[in-house]
Design a protein around this motif. Structure first.
Motif, PDB file in Angstrom:
ATOM      1  N   PRO A  29     -14.163  27.669  59.716  1.00  0.00           N
ATOM      2  CA  PRO A  29     -14.024  27.085  61.298  1.00  0.00           C
ATOM      3  C   PRO A  29     -12.723  27.691  61.566  1.00  0.00           C
ATOM      4  O   PRO A  29     -11.995  28.262  60.815  1.00  0.00           O
ATOM      5  CB  PRO A  29     -13.075  25.578  60.954  1.00  0.00           C
ATOM      6  CG  PRO A  29     -13.425  25.176  59.344  1.00  0.00           C
ATOM      7  CD  PRO A  29     -13.985  26.710  58.735  1.00  0.00           C
TER       8      PRO A  29
ATOM      9  N   LYS B 170     -19.290  31.162  59.749  1.00  0.00           N
ATOM     10  CA  LYS B 170     -19.283  30.170  58.661  1.00  0.00           C
ATOM     11  C   LYS B 170     -17.629  29.649  59.242  1.00  0.00           C
ATOM     12  O   LYS B 170     -17.413  28.280  59.063  1.00  0.00           O
ATOM     13  CB  LYS B 170     -19.382  30.064  57.383  1.00  0.00           C
ATOM     14  CG  LYS B 170     -21.379  30.148  57.648  1.00  0.00           C
ATOM     15  CD  LYS B 170     -21.794  30.554  56.197  1.00  0.00           C
ATOM     16  CE  LYS B 170     -22.585  29.916  55.889  1.00  0.00           C
ATOM     17  NZ  LYS B 170     -23.770  30.602  54.517  1.00  0.00           N
TER      18      LYS B 170
ATOM     19  N   GLY C  33     -15.115  21.414  66.372  1.00  0.00           N
ATOM     20  CA  GLY C  33     -15.573  20.153  65.687  1.00  0.00           C
ATOM     21  C   GLY C  33     -17.837  20.936  65.814  1.00  0.00           C
ATOM     22  O   GLY C  33     -17.640  22.115  65.944  1.00  0.00           O
ATOM     23  N   ASP C  34     -18.671  19.373  66.154  1.00  0.00           N
ATOM     24  CA  ASP C  34     -19.903  20.002  65.828  1.00  0.00           C
ATOM     25  C   ASP C  34     -20.438  20.396  67.168  1.00  0.00           C
ATOM     26  O   ASP C  34     -21.686  20.979  67.561  1.00  0.00           O
ATOM     27  CB  ASP C  34     -21.068  19.639  65.045  1.00  0.00           C
ATOM     28  CG  ASP C  34     -20.322  20.275  62.952  1.00  0.00           C
ATOM     29  OD1 ASP C  34     -19.797  21.184  63.078  1.00  0.00           O
ATOM     30  OD2 ASP C  34     -20.580  19.205  62.672  1.00  0.00           O
ATOM     31  N   THR C  35     -19.321  20.352  68.589  1.00  0.00           N
ATOM     32  CA  THR C  35     -20.324  20.062  69.422  1.00  0.00           C
ATOM     33  C   THR C  35     -19.673  21.591  70.611  1.00  0.00           C
ATOM     34  O   THR C  35     -18.687  22.046  70.028  1.00  0.00           O
ATOM     35  CB  THR C  35     -19.813  18.717  70.249  1.00  0.00           C
ATOM     36  OG1 THR C  35     -17.952  18.829  70.785  1.00  0.00           O
ATOM     37  CG2 THR C  35     -19.782  18.000  69.893  1.00  0.00           C
TER      38      THR C  35
ATOM     39  N   HIS D 148     -24.750  18.852  70.108  1.00  0.00           N
ATOM     40  CA  HIS D 148     -24.419  19.293  68.629  1.00  0.00           C
ATOM     41  C   HIS D 148     -24.193  21.040  68.923  1.00  0.00           C
ATOM     42  O   HIS D 148     -25.751  21.074  69.496  1.00  0.00           O
ATOM     43  CB  HIS D 148     -24.918  18.668  67.950  1.00  0.00           C
ATOM     44  CG  HIS D 148     -24.310  17.150  67.161  1.00  0.00           C
ATOM     45  ND1 HIS D 148     -23.746  17.711  67.040  1.00  0.00           N
ATOM     46  CD2 HIS D 148     -25.199  16.193  67.555  1.00  0.00           C
ATOM     47  CE1 HIS D 148     -23.143  15.943  66.372  1.00  0.00           C
ATOM     48  NE2 HIS D 148     -24.470  15.457  67.145  1.00  0.00           N
ATOM     49  N   ARG D 149     -23.989  21.564  68.775  1.00  0.00           N
ATOM     50  CA  ARG D 149     -23.062  22.674  68.119  1.00  0.00           C
ATOM     51  C   ARG D 149     -24.649  23.276  67.562  1.00  0.00           C
ATOM     52  O   ARG D 149     -25.188  22.727  66.533  1.00  0.00           O
ATOM     53  CB  ARG D 149     -22.511  23.938  67.528  1.00  0.00           C
ATOM     54  CG  ARG D 149     -22.627  25.210  67.521  1.00  0.00           C
ATOM     55  CD  ARG D 149     -20.944  25.806  67.340  1.00  0.00           C
ATOM     56  NE  ARG D 149     -20.103  24.781  67.697  1.00  0.00           N
ATOM     57  CZ  ARG D 149     -19.781  25.251  68.370  1.00  0.00           C
ATOM     58  NH1 ARG D 149     -19.813  26.422  69.644  1.00  0.00           N
ATOM     59  NH2 ARG D 149     -18.401  24.865  69.124  1.00  0.00           N
ATOM     60  N   ARG D 150     -26.247  24.541  67.512  1.00  0.00           N
ATOM     61  CA  ARG D 150     -26.360  24.794  67.045  1.00  0.00           C
ATOM     62  C   ARG D 150     -26.297  25.349  66.516  1.00  0.00           C
ATOM     63  O   ARG D 150     -25.795  26.681  66.143  1.00  0.00           O
ATOM     64  CB  ARG D 150     -28.000  25.251  67.921  1.00  0.00           C
ATOM     65  CG  ARG D 150     -28.836  24.221  69.003  1.00  0.00           C
ATOM     66  CD  ARG D 150     -30.009  25.099  69.628  1.00  0.00           C
ATOM     67  NE  ARG D 150     -30.357  24.539  70.477  1.00  0.00           N
ATOM     68  CZ  ARG D 150     -31.119  24.777  71.082  1.00  0.00           C
ATOM     69  NH1 ARG D 150     -32.629  25.744  71.238  1.00  0.00           N
ATOM     70  NH2 ARG D 150     -31.917  23.799  72.005  1.00  0.00           N
ATOM     71  N   PHE D 151     -27.184  25.615  64.699  1.00  0.00           N
ATOM     72  CA  PHE D 151     -26.749  26.596  64.065  1.00  0.00           C
ATOM     73  C   PHE D 151     -26.910  28.134  63.851  1.00  0.00           C
ATOM     74  O   PHE D 151     -28.109  28.418  65.101  1.00  0.00           O
ATOM     75  CB  PHE D 151     -28.184  26.301  62.655  1.00  0.00           C
ATOM     76  CG  PHE D 151     -28.107  27.573  61.461  1.00  0.00           C
ATOM     77  CD1 PHE D 151     -26.752  27.107  60.629  1.00  0.00           C
ATOM     78  CD2 PHE D 151     -28.614  27.885  60.865  1.00  0.00           C
ATOM     79  CE1 PHE D 151     -26.924  28.277  59.663  1.00  0.00           C
ATOM     80  CE2 PHE D 151     -28.208  28.808  59.856  1.00  0.00           C
ATOM     81  CZ  PHE D 151     -27.344  28.879  58.925  1.00  0.00           C
TER      82      PHE D 151
END
Length: 993
Positions: free
Chosen positions: A398, A396, A405-407, A383-386
Motif C-alpha cells: 500500500p 500489493k 483502503g480497499d475502496t 470495493h477494489r477488485r483483485f
C-alpha cells in the motif's frame, strides 16, 4: 531630469526629422540623424523613427504569426466588416499588453509599481492562453520554405503603462512570479506555429532537425513544434535515429510532444515500432522483471493517450485490458503514482475509449473482462477488485502517503470511466448503458456525486443516445431530474427549496452542470453544421449564464462553477458554428476576452480563446466532423475541466488540447474564375440526402462557403445564370470532392458572356443582357461595340469590335456589312461561341463572291450546303423539340438568310442566260467557258447528277412534272433542285421557282 527628456522623445516620435531637437537625436544614439536634420538632408515630413523602424501596423503584420492567411478568400467570406482584423488583434501575443492602473494619492511609488506588476500578471494569464486559439485560426495556412527556419512569433509577457508608455516587466523582483510559469505557454506557442504548416508542404527530416533551437530556453517551443508536425502528418518523415536522440535527452516537454505527435501521425495503424516506443514510457506495458525507468508523470500520461491513438478503433484485447486496469491504478509506496493521479486515470479512460471506439456490446473476445461493469464500478465506487495479470505483485504494497483502503477513489477514476463508457457505446443508442449515466433523482443520491461529474455523466449519456439529441431548450431541460427542476433554480431566478432537507447549493450546482453537459452534447451532435436551431438554443443558454453571473444570488452556485459552465456552453456554440466566423459568437468571445481578474484564471481564458479559434478554424477553410474518430479527439481537446494556472496538469494534460486537429476537415469550396484565376462568388445548389429527420431537400448557398458533411449530400451544382452549370454527383462517391477540398477547395467556374461577377454586380442589374429588351433583333440593333468588354476579355474579339464594328462617317454601302458584323459578334459573345466568328465571316464572304460570280471553286459552297442540310434535317428538328435550349453553334436566323441569298443568286443567273448553259450540260452539248464556275456552283448546290447518269432514266418524252419526279426519284435528287430543272427539261423557257 530623465522625465522631461523621455517626454520629449515620446512627443517627437511622429514628428518630421527636421523638427527634432538635436539633444533628442543624440540621446537615442542617432547622431547621424541629428546632423542630417540640421543640414536639412532628410525628406520633408519623414519621421526619424519611421526611417528604420516599421510602423505599428507593419510590425504587427510581420511577427504576430497570422500574416500568412489567404486574405483574398477571407475578404470574400467576410466582406462586410473587419472581423478578421479583430480576431488577429484578440489572438496576437507578440506585443506588450496595455497595463491600465490608476495611481491613487495614498499609493506610494513602490506600491504603485507592485500594483502594475500584479495587474500585468493577471493579463499574462490571458496572453499565455492565446497561442492555442491562434493555432486554430492559422491551421494549415502556410507552406514553409525548405531553406528557411519556421518563424515562431514571440510570446511577449511585458506591458506598457500609459500615458508615458513605460515598460512593465515581471522580472523586476517586486512580486512573486510562479516558477516555470511560461513553460506550457511556450509549448502551445510552438504547436500553434507548427500547425500553420499545411499537410501538402514539402519538408523532410533535415528541415525538422534544422529548426532545432540553439538556446535551451526555446526547447519548449520546439517540443510543441514536434507535436504539431505529428498532428499534420509530417513527423513520419523524421528519421528514427532523430526520434531516439530527442527522447534520450530526457527533456520532459520534448518527450510529450514527440510521443503524442508520432501517435497522431500513426492513428489507428497498430504500428509496432511506435507501440514499442510508447511502451517504454508505460510501466504497465513492460515485463514485470524489466528495469524500472524514471519516467516523468506527464510523459506517462502522453504515452497512454498515444497508445489509444495508435490502437484507435481496433478493440485490441491486451491493450484494452491493460488500460482498463490503469484507470484504477492504486498509489504505490515511496510516492509512486501519488501526484496528479487524476490526469493519468483520465488518460487511461480516454485511451480505452479510443481503442474500443464505437464497438458497443460487440467487443469480440473481451466478455471475460466485463468492461462495462468494471467501468461502472470505477464511476460509482465500491470495493477494489483483485489485480489480475503480471503486475499484481506491484500493487500489493500500500501507499505510505495516501490511505484509500480497499475502496475505489471515484474522485480519481470517475471522469476516465465515464468518458470511456461514452466512447465505447458512442452512437449505439444503448438505453441500458445510458440509464447507468442518468443523473440521480433523489437528494440522497445527489450528495454522493460531485457536480462536475454530473456534467460528464450527462454528456456521456447523450453521446450514447445520439439520435435522441434535439436542438431545442426543451430537450436540454429534459436532462435535468425532476427533483432539481422543482426545487432548484432557473438560470434567471432562484427560489428557496420547499423542504429543509434539500440543499440549495447542491441543487443549483447540479442544475447548471447538467445544463452545461447537455449543451456540450448538443455541440458534439451538431459540430460544424451551423444548425440554426442548435445555435439559437446554445446562444440562449450562454446569455442566461452571463446574466446569472452578474446576478446578486450567483454566490449560491459559485462564480467558479458558473464560469466553467459558461465556458463549456461557449465551446459548444463554437463547435456548432466552427469555421463560420459567426458575429454573435465573436461578440461573446470578445466580451469574455476583456474580462480579467477575479475568477477569470488561465483555464477560462484558454477555453474562451479556443472557442474563438474554433469559430475561425483555419481562417474559415476548416470545420469539424462528427465521425467517431473526430468525437474522440474533441473529447480529449475540449475536456470540460480547465487548468487553474498555466502549469496545472493535475486533471487533464494541457498538450491534449491540440488534438482537435484530428477532428478538423477541409470543407470550404472556393469558386475560381478559370479566365482570371481569381476567387469569386458563385451560386451553389446543394441537394441533401433524405434521412429519418427530413426528406431530400435542396438549399442554395453562395460560395465561397463551408459545405455540410459530405455523407449528408447527394449532389452539388453550380447554378446559372451567371456561370456555366457544373454538377458534382456524390451518389457515386465523395473522393472527387474530397480531393478538391483538400487542395484549398478550388473549383474552377466559367463566367457566361454578358454577365458580370457577383462582386462587380451583386444584384445582376449591370450586365449587358439585363439592360437590353427581350427581342433579339432589338438587342442586335442596340448592341454597341464599346460594350463588348462587358462580355469578354478576349483581345481578338476586342480588336474585331474596334476595327470592324465601329461606324464612321460616309459609310455608304459598308453600313450593311458593319451591321452584319455587329450582329454576328453579338451572337458569338452572348452564346459563348466566339470560335464561330470566322465561320460566319467565311460564309458571308462566300455568298458575296457568288453574288459577284467570282467563285472559282465549289468547296466553300459544299460546306455551306452541308450546314444547311443538317439544319433542315429531321434528326436535328427532333433534337430541338427534345432539348429546346441546345441549338446549333450558329444562329438559326442566320442560316435561312444564307439559303435564301444563294437561291436568289443562282435563280438570277438562270434568268440571265444560265438556263441555256444548264440545258447544254444536260444534253451533252458544248457551252461557254465563262459560265463554267457558275454552272459548277449550280450543279453542286442543287445536287444535279452527272450527264452519264441521265440517259439511264430516259428523260425524253416526259410531259409533266409528276413524270419527272418519278424518274428522278431513282437518283435521289432533291425536289427543290428538280423545281429548277423542270422548265428546262419540259421545254418551258421560264424557270419554275
Amino acid at each position: 531630469i530623465a522625465l522631461p527628456i523621455r517626454d520629449a522623445i515620446y512627443h517627437c516620435r511622429e514628428q518630421p526629422a527636421s523638427d527634432w531637437p538635436e539633444a533628442v537625436c543624440l540621446l537615442i544614439g542617432r547622431q547621424d540623424l541629428s546632423k542630417q536634420a540640421c543640414e536639412g538632408n532628410l525628406p520633408k515630413g519623414k519621421s526619424v523613427l519611421s526611417s528604420d523602424v516599421p510602423s505599428g501596423t507593419e510590425t504587427e503584420e510581420e511577427d504576430d504569426g497570422m500574416n500568412d492567411m489567404n486574405q483574398e478568400v477571407m475578404s470574400l467570406i467576410w466582406s462586410e466588416d473587419l472581423r478578421v482584423q479583430d480576431v488577429r488583434r484578440l489572438l496576437q501575443s507578440a506585443h506588450p499588453v496595455r497595463v491600465n492602473v490608476v495611481q491613487y494619492p495614498e499609493l506610494s511609488d513602490h506600491e504603485f509599481i507592485e500594483e502594475k506588476e500584479n495587474r500585468l500578471l493577471q493579463l499574462c494569464q490571458r496572453t499565455m492562453a492565446l497561442p492555442v486559439g491562434r493555432g486554430m485560426f492559422t491551421l494549415f495556412s502556410y507552406h514553409p520554405v525548405p531553406t528557411e527556419p519556421l518563424p515562431i512569433p514571440k510570446l511577449n509577457l511585458t506591458g506598457r503603462a500609459p500615458p508615458r508608455n513605460t515598460t512593465v516587466d515581471l522580472n523586476s523582483g517586486n512580486i512573486d512570479v510562479p516558477p516555470n510559469m511560461t513553460s506550457w505557454a511556450s509549448f502551445h506557442n510552438g504547436v500553434a506555429a507548427g500547425l500553420k504548416i499545411a499537410p501538402a508542404s514539402q519538408i523532410d527530416s533535415a528541415w525538422i532537425v534544422y529548426n532545432k533551437p540553439k538556446h535551451a530556453e526555446l526547447a519548449n517551443e520546439y517540443a510543441g513544434f514536434l507535436m504539431a508536425l505529428g498532428l499534420n502528418g509530417h513527423l513520419t518523415k523524421l528519421a528514427t535515429l532523430n526520434i531516439h536522440d530527442y527522447l534520450t535527452k530526457g527533456h520532459e516537454m520534448t518527450s510529450i510532444g514527440l510521443l503524442l505527435g508520432v501517435s497522431a501521425a500513426k492513428l489507428g495503424t497498430m504500428d509496432m515500432s511506435i507501440t514499442r516506443l510508447l511502451s517504454i514510457h508505460i510501466p504497465a506495458l513492460l515485463p514485470p522483471t524489466s528495469t524500472e525507468l524514471d519516467v516523468p508523470h506527464n510523459v506517462q500520461v502522453a504515452a497512454v493517450v498515444g497508445i489509444g491513438l495508435v490502437y484507435q478503433g481496433t478493440a485490441h484485447r491486451h491493450t484494452a485490458e491493460v488500460l482498463l486496469a490503469e484507470i484504477g491504478r492504486p498509489p504505490g509506496p515511496e510516492m509512486e503514482y501519488c501526484t496528479d493521479r487524476e490526469s493519468y486515470s483520465l488518460a487511461a479512460g480516454l485511451a480505452l475509449g479510443m481503442v474500443c471506439l464505437g464497438h458497443g456490446s460487440n467487443l469480440i473476445g473481451m466478455s471475460d473482462l466485463n468492461v462495462p461493469e468494471q467501468l461502472y464500478q470505477y464511476m460509482v465506487g465500491g470495493h477494489r477488485r483483485f489485480q489480475a495479470g503480471m503486475h499484481r505483485e506491484k500493487h500489493k504494497s500500500p501507499s505510505y502517503q495516501i490511505k484509500e483502503g480497499d475502496t475505489i477513489n471515484v474522485d480519481v477514476t470517475c471522469p476516465g470511466a465515464t468518458l470511456a463508457l461514452a466512447m465505447i457505446y458512442l452512437k449505439t443508442n444503448n438505453r441500458s448503458i445510458a440509464d447507468w449515466l442518468r443523473a440521480p433523482d433523489t437528494m440522497y443520491l445527489l450528495d454522493f456525486v460531485k457536480p462536475e461529474f454530473l456534467l460528464l455523466r450527462t454528456l456521456a449519456r447523450c453521446l450514447i443516445l445520439w439520435d435522441d439529441i434535439l436542438p431545442n431548450s426543451k430537450w436540454v431541460d429534459s436532462n435535468v431530474p425532476q427533483i432539481i427542476r422543482e426545487n432548484s433554480i432557473s438560470l434567471s431566478e432562484i427560489e428557496l427549496p420547499c423542504s429543509e432537507d434539500l440543499n440549495l447549493e447542491t441543487l443549483s450546482q447540479a442544475h447548471v452542470y447538467i445544463i452545461a453537459g447537455a449543451c456540450l452534447s448538443l455541440g458534439f451532435r451538431f459540430a460544424g453544421s451551423e444548425n440554426l436551431s442548435a445555435f439559437n438554443c446554445l446562444h440562449k443558454f450562454a446569455k442566461d449564464f452571463m446574466t446569472y453571473l452578474s446576478a446578486p444570488n450567483a454566490s449560491v452556485t459559485g462564480p467558479y462553477n458558473l464560469e466553467t459552465c459558461l465556458s463549456v456552453v461557449l465551446l459548444s456554440l463554437a463547435m456548432v458554428m466552427a469555421g463560420s466566423g459567426n458575429l454573435k459568437v465573436l461578440q461573446l468571445c470578445r466580451f469574455l476576452h476583456m474580462k480579467t481578474g477575479g475568477e477569470m484564471n488561465y483555464g477560462f481564458h484558454l477555453a474562451h480563446h479556443m472557442a474563438l479559434g474554433l469559430l475561425f478554424l483555419g481562417g474559415g477553410r476548416y470545420s469539424l466532423s462528427t465521425s467517431n474518430s473526430s468525437i474522440a479527439a474533441l473529447l480529449c481537446a475540449l475536456y470540460p475541466h480547465f487548468p487553474a494556472h498555466s502549469t496545472d496538469n493535475r486533471y487533464h494534460l494541457q498538450a491534449l488540447r491540440h488534438l482537435y486537429v484530428l477532428a478538423a476537415e477541409p470543407r470550404l469550396l472556393v469558386p475560381v474564375d478559370v479566365d482570371t484565376n481569381m476567387p469569386c462568388y458563385a451560386l451553389l445548389e446543394v441537394t441533401y440526402k433524405g434521412t429519418q429527420w427530413y426528406e431530400q431537400t435542396k438549399e442554395e448557398l453562395m460560395a465561397p462557403t463551408l459545405l455540410p458533411e459530405l455523407h449528408l449530400l447527394k449532389q452539388i451544382k453550380v447554378k446559372g445564370p451567371r456561370y456555366w452549370e457544373l454538377l458534382i454527383d456524390l451518389s457515386k462517391g465523395t473522393q472527387h470532392l474530397k480531393s478538391i477540398l483538400s487542395k484549398d477547395g478550388v473549383l474552377y467556374v466559367k463566367l457566361r458572356a454578358g454577365q458580370l461577377s457577383y462582386k462587380e454586380d451583386p444584384m445582376g442589374w449591370q450586365s449587358l443582357l439585363a439592360q437590353t429588351v427581350a427581342n433579339r433583333n432589338s438587342e442586335a440593333r442596340a448592341f454597341k461595340p464599346e460594350t463588348i468588354s462587358a462580355f469578354t476579355s478576349d483581345p481578338a474579339l476586342l480588336s474585331f469590335a474596334e476595327y470592324f464594328c465601329k461606324p464612321t462617317v460616309n459609310m455608304g454601302q459598308k453600313q450593311e456589312i458593319l451591321d452584319l458584323f455587329s450582329s454576328v459578334l453579338y451572337e458569338c459573345v452572348t452564346q459563348e461561341t466566339p470560335e464561330m466568328l470566322p465561320a460566319y465571316i467565311a460564309m458571308d464572304q462566300a455568298m458575296r463572291r457568288l453574288g459577284r460570280r467570282e467563285m472559282c471553286e465549289t468547296s466553300e459552297l459544299w460546306q455551306i450546303k452541308l450546314v444547311l442540310e443538317f439544319f433542315s434535317s429531321r434528326s436535328h428538328q427532333e433534337r430541338l423539340q427534345n432539348h429546346p435550349k441546345r441549338g446549333l453553334f450558329m444562329n438559326s436566323e442566320f442560316l435561312p438568310v444564307v439559303k435564301c441569298t444563294i437561291d436568289n443568286t443562282l435563280d438570277q443567273w438562270l434568268q440571265a442566260g444560265g438556263d441555256g448553259c444548264v440545258h447544254a450540260y444536260l444534253s451533252g452539248q458544248p457551252f461557254e467557258e465563262s459560265q463554267l464556275s457558275m454552272l459548277a456552283c449550280f450543279l453542286v448546290y442543287h445536287s444535279v447528277p452527272a450527264p452519264w447518269h441521265l440517259p439511264s432514266i430516259g428523260l425524253e418524252g416526259s410531259t409533266s412534272f409528276a413524270e419527272l419526279l418519278f424518274k428522278f426519284k431513282q437518283l435521289k435528287m432533291p425536289v427543290r433542285a428538280l423545281l429548277r430543272l423542270a422548265p428546262l427539261l419540259l421545254g418551258n423557257p421560264q424557270p419554275m421557282v
